[in-house]
Design a protein around this motif. Structure first.
Motif, PDB file in Angstrom:
ATOM      1  N   ALA A  64      63.634  12.058  50.176  1.00 56.38           N
ATOM      2  CA  ALA A  64      63.868  13.158  51.112  1.00 56.38           C
ATOM      3  C   ALA A  64      64.422  12.637  52.440  1.00 56.38           C
ATOM      4  O   ALA A  64      65.298  13.266  53.044  1.00 56.38           O
ATOM      5  CB  ALA A  64      62.576  13.928  51.342  1.00 56.38           C
ATOM      6  N   ALA A  65      63.911  11.497  52.899  1.00 61.36           N
ATOM      7  CA  ALA A  65      64.388  10.928  54.161  1.00 61.36           C
ATOM      8  C   ALA A  65      65.853  10.510  54.065  1.00 61.36           C
ATOM      9  O   ALA A  65      66.607  10.629  55.039  1.00 61.36           O
ATOM     10  CB  ALA A  65      63.522   9.737  54.547  1.00 61.36           C
ATOM     11  N   LEU A  85      65.411  20.050  49.272  1.00 72.23           N
ATOM     12  CA  LEU A  85      64.305  19.477  48.510  1.00 72.23           C
ATOM     13  C   LEU A  85      63.002  20.141  48.915  1.00 72.23           C
ATOM     14  O   LEU A  85      62.789  20.494  50.086  1.00 72.23           O
ATOM     15  CB  LEU A  85      64.198  17.971  48.756  1.00 72.23           C
ATOM     16  CG  LEU A  85      65.388  17.109  48.337  1.00 72.23           C
ATOM     17  CD1 LEU A  85      65.159  15.668  48.740  1.00 72.23           C
ATOM     18  CD2 LEU A  85      65.620  17.211  46.832  1.00 72.23           C
ATOM     19  N   ILE A  86      62.107  20.299  47.946  1.00 71.54           N
ATOM     20  CA  ILE A  86      60.743  20.772  48.203  1.00 71.54           C
ATOM     21  C   ILE A  86      59.797  19.702  47.679  1.00 71.54           C
ATOM     22  O   ILE A  86      59.828  19.363  46.494  1.00 71.54           O
ATOM     23  CB  ILE A  86      60.478  22.119  47.520  1.00 71.54           C
ATOM     24  CG1 ILE A  86      61.424  23.196  48.076  1.00 71.54           C
ATOM     25  CG2 ILE A  86      59.019  22.548  47.720  1.00 71.54           C
ATOM     26  CD1 ILE A  86      61.283  24.551  47.403  1.00 71.54           C
ATOM     27  N   PHE A 104      57.846   1.494  53.425  1.00 70.58           N
ATOM     28  CA  PHE A 104      59.188   2.089  53.356  1.00 70.58           C
ATOM     29  C   PHE A 104      59.147   3.558  53.759  1.00 70.58           C
ATOM     30  O   PHE A 104      59.949   4.014  54.585  1.00 70.58           O
ATOM     31  CB  PHE A 104      59.736   1.930  51.940  1.00 70.58           C
ATOM     32  CG  PHE A 104      61.176   2.319  51.784  1.00 70.58           C
ATOM     33  CD1 PHE A 104      62.166   1.351  51.768  1.00 70.58           C
ATOM     34  CD2 PHE A 104      61.552   3.642  51.629  1.00 70.58           C
ATOM     35  CE1 PHE A 104      63.506   1.698  51.619  1.00 70.58           C
ATOM     36  CE2 PHE A 104      62.877   4.002  51.483  1.00 70.58           C
ATOM     37  CZ  PHE A 104      63.864   3.028  51.473  1.00 70.58           C
ATOM     38  N   ALA A 105      58.205   4.316  53.176  1.00 68.47           N
ATOM     39  CA  ALA A 105      58.129   5.755  53.451  1.00 68.47           C
ATOM     40  C   ALA A 105      57.725   6.027  54.893  1.00 68.47           C
ATOM     41  O   ALA A 105      58.300   6.906  55.559  1.00 68.47           O
ATOM     42  CB  ALA A 105      57.150   6.415  52.486  1.00 68.47           C
ATOM     43  N   VAL A 131      62.491  12.943  57.473  1.00 68.05           N
ATOM     44  CA  VAL A 131      62.172  13.923  56.424  1.00 68.05           C
ATOM     45  C   VAL A 131      62.235  15.334  56.994  1.00 68.05           C
ATOM     46  O   VAL A 131      61.492  15.669  57.922  1.00 68.05           O
ATOM     47  CB  VAL A 131      60.782  13.652  55.821  1.00 68.05           C
ATOM     48  CG1 VAL A 131      60.442  14.724  54.784  1.00 68.05           C
ATOM     49  CG2 VAL A 131      60.733  12.270  55.183  1.00 68.05           C
ATOM     50  N   LYS A 132      63.118  16.150  56.461  1.00 69.86           N
ATOM     51  CA  LYS A 132      63.258  17.546  56.892  1.00 69.86           C
ATOM     52  C   LYS A 132      62.796  18.524  55.815  1.00 69.86           C
ATOM     53  O   LYS A 132      62.749  19.729  56.055  1.00 69.86           O
ATOM     54  CB  LYS A 132      64.720  17.843  57.234  1.00 69.86           C
ATOM     55  CG  LYS A 132      65.373  16.850  58.186  1.00 69.86           C
ATOM     56  CD  LYS A 132      64.664  16.800  59.523  1.00 69.86           C
ATOM     57  CE  LYS A 132      65.347  15.797  60.461  1.00 69.86           C
ATOM     58  NZ  LYS A 132      64.580  15.611  61.728  1.00 69.86           N
ATOM     59  N   ALA A 133      62.455  18.029  54.663  1.00 65.01           N
ATOM     60  CA  ALA A 133      62.158  18.884  53.508  1.00 65.01           C
ATOM     61  C   ALA A 133      60.870  19.672  53.707  1.00 65.01           C
ATOM     62  O   ALA A 133      59.934  19.215  54.373  1.00 65.01           O
ATOM     63  CB  ALA A 133      62.056  18.036  52.242  1.00 65.01           C
ATOM     64  N   GLN A 134      60.835  20.841  53.102  1.00 65.19           N
ATOM     65  CA  GLN A 134      59.617  21.636  53.032  1.00 65.19           C
ATOM     66  C   GLN A 134      58.595  20.865  52.199  1.00 65.19           C
ATOM     67  O   GLN A 134      58.884  20.441  51.082  1.00 65.19           O
ATOM     68  CB  GLN A 134      59.943  22.986  52.384  1.00 65.19           C
ATOM     69  CG  GLN A 134      58.806  23.984  52.355  1.00 65.19           C
ATOM     70  CD  GLN A 134      59.218  25.281  51.672  1.00 65.19           C
ATOM     71  OE1 GLN A 134      60.344  25.416  51.198  1.00 65.19           O
ATOM     72  NE2 GLN A 134      58.319  26.235  51.626  1.00 65.19           N
TER      73      GLN A 134
END
Length: 695
Positions: A199-200, A207-208, A309-310, A317-320
Motif C-alpha cells: 500500500a505504501a 486498496l483496502i 520495512f513496513a 500509506v493512504k489506503a482505507q
C-alpha cells in the motif's frame, strides 16, 4: 450455476480439491484427488470440463476469462460440509507435501460462485505461509469476493522485499484490468506487514487493507528472543517449539467454552470437545512440518525485516485500513499496536477481539464477512454505495447478531398490530406490503428502545430488512474523542442502517426497499421530562415528494411502552446546569456531524448527550402500523408545496392517532406487566404468543 474458478499451482504432485457436483441440486461435495500439473483452473459448472493455463516465471498465473453467468444471491448457498480447524490442519499437511517451488497464488475451490463485479481479495498469510488462514471463511467470502491466496512453500527462501514485488505486480496487473474496482489485501501477522508495504508503494491504487494482528510490532514480540536461540539450538530440541507456537491458534479454554455455549446435547458437546482436543494435538506435528528449525529461523528473521520495512513507510500509506486485534495474542502486543496504527494511518479503524488469540481467523465465532460489512468496508467501486453494496444477513449471521438482544424480547414481549386495506386492525404484519418501496414513518421512543424488536420482528416474521435512515455519527466522527467507537454501531450497519441523506433515501426508494424513517430524529429519541409520545417533526415535508416520485406506500406507525420501561431522571436541561456534564456534552457535540443546521428551535441540530434514566419493572411494548397511504399516481399533484404539506400533516396526524390508540388500549391488557406474562409463558411454553387486549 455461475462460474467459480479454482486455481492450484504446483511444480509437482499435490493434493487439490476438485468439486463433484450433483446435476440435480447443484450442491457441492468436496473430494480429494491427486493432480500433477503446472496449473489447474477448474470451473464449477456441471457441464464444463476443467481448463488450464501456464505459470509465469514469477509464480503468477494468468486466467482465461469466460462469459459471466447470473450469480446466485448472497447467502443462498447450502453448505453441505462446513470446514473447521481440523480441515485447516489436514489441508496444511497436504500443501506442504509439495516439492517446493516459488511462492504462488491459488483460489480455493470451496469459495463458491461469486457475484458479478466482485472485488479481488488477496490473502497474505502469516508465519505459516500455507495460505489457508481463511479456510473457515472461504464459503461466505467467496460469494462476494474473487479470492486469491498466497502460498509460500516450506523450503522457500524468498526475501521479504521480493514478496512485496510479487504482490505488487499482481496488484498493478489486476488494477490495470479492473481500474474501477478496489483490491482487498487481507494480511495476518507477516501478511499485515506485506499489505502495508504494498500500500505504501502504491498510494494511487484503490486498496483496502484488513490486517489481523499485524507484525509491525515484532520488536516487542516474545518471539524475537528466539532468533539467536534457534541459531545455536540442536535439532532434537526443536521438537518442543511447536508446543509454544500452538498458542497461535488461540486460547484452548476459550475454544472449549465456545463449544459449551453452542447449546448442544451433553453427548454432542463431549464429542465435539474430544474432536477439538485431537485436532489441537495433531496440530503440533503439523507445525513441526510447516516450521522446521531452519524455516522458523528464516521466518522470524523475515518478520523482523518486514516490521522494519513496513514501519519505515507507514507515512506513505493512504489506503482505507481495518485493523483486527486480539486481546489474548501470546506472540504480539496486538491491542497496543492497533491503537498505534490508528493514530499513524490517516484512514484507519480498529476492531478488538478481547478473548481471541493470534490466529484470529481460525477461531470459532469470528466471521470475517460480518466484520467487513459491520465496518462498512465492503464496496465494489471506488466509493461505497450503501444500497447496491449492501447484502442482508443470512440466517446464521442474523442469529449471531440477535442472540445478545433476546433479553429485550422477554422483557418487552412486543405486540405488533397492522391495518388491512379494509381498515381492519389485525395482530401481526398481515397489513404490511411485501413489495417495496415502502416508507415506515413513526415515533422514535426514548433512546431508540423500539429498534431491536421492530427490526428483528420484521426480519423473523416477514423476511423484510428495514433500511433505517440513521444519524451520520453512527458511520463517521469528525475527530477521535468521547463519542462511542464506531464499532458500537456495527450491528446496525449489518442490519441495513444508512446515513441520512437525500441521495441515500433516493437510492433506497429506487431499489424498492422498506425504509424506516424518523422525522423527529435524535431530538425525539433524547426528549426531556414530560415529553413522552410528543412528536418533534420539522415543518418541511422532507420525505413526501420523494416518496411520490417512486410511488412508495407510506405507513405511519406509533409505538408506546417507554414509560413502563424507564423514567428520565436528568434530561438535557438538567445536565446543562451541571458544569461537568455541560463540558462533556459540548465535547461530544463537536465530534458529531451536524444535521439540520439551517433550522432553528427544538427540531434543529441536537446536542449529543445521554439522559440519565431510572429503570422500571419492564412493562410491554406496543406497535401499531396504520393503513398504508398511497402515493402512486400523485407525483404531479405532490409537486405542489401545499399539497405535499397537507399529506405530510396527514401522516403526522396518523402517527399521533396510532400512539393515542395504543395508550388507551394497553390499559385493558391483562399481560402488560412482566409477571403475568412470565406466568403465562411458564404454563403455555416460552415460545407461545402472549395474548393482549381485544382488537
Amino acid at each position: 450455476m455461475a462460474d467459480t474458478v479454482a486455481v492450484v499451482v504446483t511444480t509437482g504432485s499435490l493434493p487439490i480439491f476438485r468439486p463433484n457436483i450433483s446435476p440435480a441440486n447443484g450442491r457441492l461435495k468436496l473430494k480429494t484427488v491427486k493432480f500433477s500439473v503446472s496449473l489447474s483452473l477448474t470451473s464449477r459448472r456441471s457441464e464444463q470440463k476443467p481448463t488450464a493455463t501456464s505459470v509465469s516465471e514469477d509464480g503468477l498465473f494468468e486466467k482465461k476469462h469466460e462469459p459471466e453467468t447470473v450469480p446466485k444471491r448472497y447467502g443462498d448457498s447450502e453448505i453441505e460440509q462446513r470446514l473447521s480447524l481440523k480441515d485447516y490442519f489436514q489441508l496444511s499437511k497436504d500443501l506442504i507435501r509439495s516439492d517446493g517451488g516459488p511462492p504462488r497464488w491459488f483460489s480455493p475451490l470451496e469459495c463458491g460462485s461469486r457475484l458479478n463485479n466482485s472485488p479481488l481479495l488477496l490473502f497474505l498469510p502469516g508465519i505459516d505461509g500455507a495460505g489457508l488462514g481463511l479456510i473457515l471463511h472461504h464459503e461466505r467470502l467467496g460469494e462476494i469476493f474473487d479470492i486469491w491466496c498466497l502460498h509460500i512453500p516450506v523450503m522457500d527462501r524468498t526475501p521479504f522485499t521480493d514478496l512485496v514485488k510479487l504482490v505488487e505486480r499482481t496488484v498493478k496487473s489486476e488494477n490495470y484490468r479492473s481500474p474501477n474496482r478496489p483490491i482487498y489485501l487481507v494480511g495476518e501477522s507477516l501478511g499485515g506487514c506485506l499489505a502495508l508495504a504494498v500500500a505504501a508503494l502504491n498510494p494511487d491504487i484503490d486498496l483496502i487493507l484488513i490486517l489481523a494482528n499485524p507484525a509491525t510490532c515484532f520488536g516487542k514480540s516474545q518471539l524475537q528472543p528466539l532468533i539467536p536461540i534457534l541459531a545455536v539450538m540442536p535439532e532434537q530440541l526443536h521438537l518442543s517449539l511447536p508446543y509454544v507456537l500452538s498458542l497461535m491458534t488461540g486460547d484452548p479454554l476459550r475454544m472449549m467454552r465456545a463449544t459449551v455455549e453452542k447449546g448442544l446435547t451433553p453427548l454432542q458437546t463431549v464429542e465435539e470437545l474430544s474432536q477439538g482436543v485431537v485436532a489441537l494435538s495433531s496440530y503440533l506435528s503439523v507445525l513441526a512440518d510447516i516450521l522446521p528449525r531452519e524455516t522458523l529461523l528464516w521466518k522470524l528473521q523475515m518478520l523482523k525485516s518486514a516490521s522494519e520495512f513496513a514501519n519505515s513507510r507507514l507515512h506513505a500509506v493512504k489506503a482505507q485500513t481495518l485493523v483486527l486485534s486480539s486481546g489474548r495474542d501470546q506472540l504480539l502486543p496486538s491491542l497496543e499496536e492497533s491503537e498505534r496504527l490508528r493514530w499513524a494511518l490517516p484512514n484507519c479503524q480498529i476492531r478488538k477481539f478481547n478473548d481471541s488469540g493470534h490466529f484470529l481467523f481460525l477461531e470459532d465465532g469470528v466471521d470475517l464477512v460480518t466484520i467487513i460489512k459491520g465496518a462498512s468496508f465492503y464496496r465494489r467501486a471506488r466509493w461505497l454505495d450503501y444500497v447496491s453494496d449492501y447484502f442482508p444477513p443470512d440466517p446464521s449471521e442474523f442469529k449471531r447478531i440477535y442472540e445478545p438482544y433476546r433479553w429485550m424480547e422477554t422483557a418487552t414481549c412486543p405486540v405488533m398490530l397492522s391495518t388491512l386495506e379494509s381498515g381492519k386492525i389485525v395482530r401481526g404484519f398481515e397489513g404490511i406490503p411485501s413489495e417495496g418501496p415502502v416508507v415506515f414513518v413513526g415515533y422514535h421512543m426514548l433512546l431508540g428502545l423500539e429498534l431491536v424488536p421492530l427490526v428483528s420482528h420484521f426480519w423473523l416474521e416477514r423476511n423484510i430488512v428495514l433500511r433505517g435512515i440513521a444519524h451520520p455519527m453512527m458511520f463517521m466522527k469528525l475527530r477521535e474523542g468521547k463519542l462511542p467507537d464506531l464499532s458500537s454501531y456495527d450491528t446496525f450497519r449489518v442490519m441495513g442502517a444508512v446515513p441520512v441523506s437525500g441521495v441515500n433515501f433516493f437510492r433506497l426508494l429506487s431499489s424498492k426497499s422498506h425504509v424506516l424513517l424518523y422525522p423527529g430524529g435524535m431530538r425525539e429519541a433524547l426528549h426531556r421530562k414530560g415529553e413522552e409520545y410528543k412528536l418533534f417533526w420539522p415543518e418541511q415535508s422532507e420525505f413526501v415528494r420523494m416518496a411520490a416520485r417512486f410511488g412508495a406506500k407510506i405507513i405511519p406507525f406509533g409505538v408506546v411502552g417507554e414509560d413502563d420501561f424507564g423514567q428520565v431522571f436528568l434530561d438535557y436541561d438538567d445536565l446543562m446546569k451541571i458544569p461537568y456534564f455541560k463540558a462533556e456534552i459540548e465535547d461530544l457535540t463537536e465530534e458529531a456531524v451536524k444535521l439540520r443546521t439551517d433550522i432553528d428551535g427544538d427540531v434543529g441540530n441536537q446536542d449529543v448527550h445521554l439522559p440519565i434514566v431510572l429503570p422500571k419493572l419492564p412493562g410491554r411494548f406496543y406497535f401499531f402500523f396504520g393503513k398504508p397511504i398511497e402515493t402512486e399516481g400523485r407525483k404531479q399533484e405532490l409537486r405542489s408545496r401545499e399539497k405535499a404539506h397537507e399529506l405530510y400533516m396527514e401522516v403526522k396526524s396518523e402517527v399521533e392517532s396510532c400512539i393515542a390508540y395504543l395508550k388507551e388500549k394497553r390499559e385493558n391488557d391483562p399481560y402488560r406487566s412482566i409477571f403475568p406474562r412470565l406466568i403465562y409463558q411458564a404454563t403455555h411454553g416460552f415460545d407461545s404468543e402472549v395474548p393482549t387486549f381485544e382488537l
